[in-house]
Motif scaffolding. Structure first.
Motif, PDB file in Angstrom:
ATOM      1  N   VAL A  10       0.867  -1.181   0.000  1.00  0.00           N
ATOM      2  CA  VAL A  10       0.000   0.000   0.000  1.00  0.00           C
ATOM      3  C   VAL A  10       0.903   1.231   0.000  1.00  0.00           C
ATOM      4  N   THR A  11       0.646   2.119  -0.961  1.00  0.00           N
ATOM      5  CA  THR A  11       1.421   3.358  -0.998  1.00  0.00           C
ATOM      6  C   THR A  11       0.489   4.554  -1.121  1.00  0.00           C
ATOM      7  N   LYS A  12       0.950   5.662  -0.556  1.00  0.00           N
ATOM      8  CA  LYS A  12       0.288   6.957  -0.705  1.00  0.00           C
ATOM      9  C   LYS A  12       1.339   7.911  -1.256  1.00  0.00           C
ATOM     10  N   ASP A  13       1.070   8.452  -2.418  1.00  0.00           N
ATOM     11  CA  ASP A  13       2.015   9.357  -3.086  1.00  0.00           C
ATOM     12  C   ASP A  13       3.402   8.732  -3.195  1.00  0.00           C
ATOM     13  N   GLY A  14       3.452   7.420  -3.432  1.00  0.00           N
ATOM     14  CA  GLY A  14       4.709   6.706  -3.633  1.00  0.00           C
ATOM     15  C   GLY A  14       5.415   6.258  -2.362  1.00  0.00           C
ATOM     16  N   THR A  15       4.878   6.601  -1.197  1.00  0.00           N
ATOM     17  CA  THR A  15       5.482   6.217   0.082  1.00  0.00           C
ATOM     18  C   THR A  15       4.695   5.058   0.689  1.00  0.00           C
ATOM     19  N   ILE A  16       5.403   4.048   1.172  1.00  0.00           N
ATOM     20  CA  ILE A  16       4.749   2.876   1.766  1.00  0.00           C
ATOM     21  C   ILE A  16       3.963   3.276   3.011  1.00  0.00           C
ATOM     22  N   VAL A  17       2.740   2.767   3.092  1.00  0.00           N
ATOM     23  CA  VAL A  17       1.871   2.971   4.254  1.00  0.00           C
ATOM     24  C   VAL A  17       1.550   1.579   4.786  1.00  0.00           C
ATOM     25  N   ASP A  18       2.046   1.266   5.990  1.00  0.00           N
ATOM     26  CA  ASP A  18       1.932  -0.111   6.477  1.00  0.00           C
ATOM     27  C   ASP A  18       0.784  -0.365   7.456  1.00  0.00           C
ATOM     28  N   VAL A  19      -0.174   0.560   7.550  1.00  0.00           N
ATOM     29  CA  VAL A  19      -1.279   0.372   8.502  1.00  0.00           C
ATOM     30  C   VAL A  19      -2.448  -0.424   7.916  1.00  0.00           C
ATOM     31  N   PHE A  20      -2.370  -0.795   6.635  1.00  0.00           N
ATOM     32  CA  PHE A  20      -3.446  -1.554   5.997  1.00  0.00           C
ATOM     33  C   PHE A  20      -3.086  -3.035   5.802  1.00  0.00           C
ATOM     34  N   THR A  21      -2.019  -3.511   6.429  1.00  0.00           N
ATOM     35  CA  THR A  21      -1.499  -4.847   6.128  1.00  0.00           C
ATOM     36  C   THR A  21      -2.479  -5.979   6.416  1.00  0.00           C
ATOM     37  N   THR A  22      -3.428  -5.792   7.321  1.00  0.00           N
ATOM     38  CA  THR A  22      -4.388  -6.862   7.625  1.00  0.00           C
ATOM     39  C   THR A  22      -5.740  -6.631   6.953  1.00  0.00           C
ATOM     40  N   MET A  23      -5.818  -5.645   6.079  1.00  0.00           N
ATOM     41  CA  MET A  23      -7.087  -5.328   5.421  1.00  0.00           C
ATOM     42  C   MET A  23      -7.487  -6.390   4.413  1.00  0.00           C
ATOM     43  N   THR A  24      -8.780  -6.692   4.372  1.00  0.00           N
ATOM     44  CA  THR A  24      -9.334  -7.538   3.319  1.00  0.00           C
ATOM     45  C   THR A  24     -10.458  -6.777   2.629  1.00  0.00           C
ATOM     46  N   LEU A  25     -10.616  -7.057   1.354  1.00  0.00           N
ATOM     47  CA  LEU A  25     -11.649  -6.464   0.516  1.00  0.00           C
ATOM     48  C   LEU A  25     -12.456  -7.616  -0.067  1.00  0.00           C
ATOM     49  N   THR A  26     -13.755  -7.619   0.169  1.00  0.00           N
ATOM     50  CA  THR A  26     -14.610  -8.659  -0.383  1.00  0.00           C
ATOM     51  C   THR A  26     -15.524  -8.026  -1.416  1.00  0.00           C
ATOM     52  N   ILE A  27     -15.475  -8.561  -2.628  1.00  0.00           N
ATOM     53  CA  ILE A  27     -16.305  -8.075  -3.726  1.00  0.00           C
ATOM     54  C   ILE A  27     -17.295  -9.180  -4.074  1.00  0.00           C
ATOM     55  N   SER A  28     -18.567  -8.798  -4.184  1.00  0.00           N
ATOM     56  CA  SER A  28     -19.596  -9.791  -4.502  1.00  0.00           C
ATOM     57  C   SER A  28     -20.577  -9.229  -5.529  1.00  0.00           C
ATOM     58  N   GLY A  29     -21.246 -10.134  -6.212  1.00  0.00           N
ATOM     59  CA  GLY A  29     -22.254  -9.739  -7.190  1.00  0.00           C
ATOM     60  C   GLY A  29     -21.703  -9.049  -8.409  1.00  0.00           C
ATOM     61  N   GLY A  30     -20.403  -9.177  -8.670  1.00  0.00           N
ATOM     62  CA  GLY A  30     -19.774  -8.478  -9.793  1.00  0.00           C
ATOM     63  C   GLY A  30     -20.321  -8.923 -11.136  1.00  0.00           C
ATOM     64  N   SER A  31     -20.768  -7.950 -11.923  1.00  0.00           N
ATOM     65  CA  SER A  31     -21.274  -8.201 -13.271  1.00  0.00           C
ATOM     66  C   SER A  31     -21.094  -6.917 -14.071  1.00  0.00           C
TER      67      SER A  31
END
Length: 146
Positions: free
Chosen positions: A53-74
């Motif tokens: 994860v980067t913000k303006d090219g700098t590593i941001v390590d506070v999202f390391t345990t984040m998950t994203l679930t996408i459903s119903g994609g069409s």
């Protein structure tokens, strides 16, 4: 007589073989690339590692345990939810999305953030810009499918 018999067998065999196959005029139904992409996005995605994860090219390590679930994609879009997102300004807990202007590589989240995406069967990269808060910047998230 043998010659006539074999000629008849040959004729009928050729006739039967030529009668098989697809109907004339039948055209295959095209697959919509937005449906393909929407289906590819479905699933649970985890931030790849501490450097993903980067913000303006700098590593941001506070999202390391984040998950994203996408459903119903069409082709019409779908739903998403997150867990362990450090900031609802960057990744809200849940929402909907649609393809932006019919582009399979751009999605519009329900919080009006347009994201560029690149997806394979096992990886997802999202890049987007947020504004109007402390988290202003250009963000890139690299996910792997769980």
């Amino acid at each position: 007589m043998d010659r006539k018999f074999f000629s008849l067998v040959f004729f009928f065999t050729s006739f039967l073989v030529s009668c098989g196959g697809e109907e004339e005029g039948a055209t295959p139904t095209p697959i919509n690339p937005l449906d393909t992409q929407g289906n590819l996005l479905n699933g649970t995605w985890k931030v790849k590692d501490a450097n993903s994860v980067t913000k303006d090219g700098t590593i941001v390590d506070v999202f390391t345990t984040m998950t994203l679930t996408i459903s119903g994609g069409s082709k019409s879009g779908g739903n998403y939810s997150t867990s362990n997102s450090d900031s609802a300004e960057i990744w809200p807990n849940s929402g909907t999305w649609t393809f932006s202007n019919g582009d399979k590589n751009k999605i519009l989240r329900s919080d009006n953030v347009v994201m560029s995406i690149s997806a394979t069967e096992t990886t997802l990269r999202t890049s987007f810009t947020t504004s109007g808060g402390l988290k202003d910047g250009n963000w890139v998230f690299d996910f792997v499918k769980q």
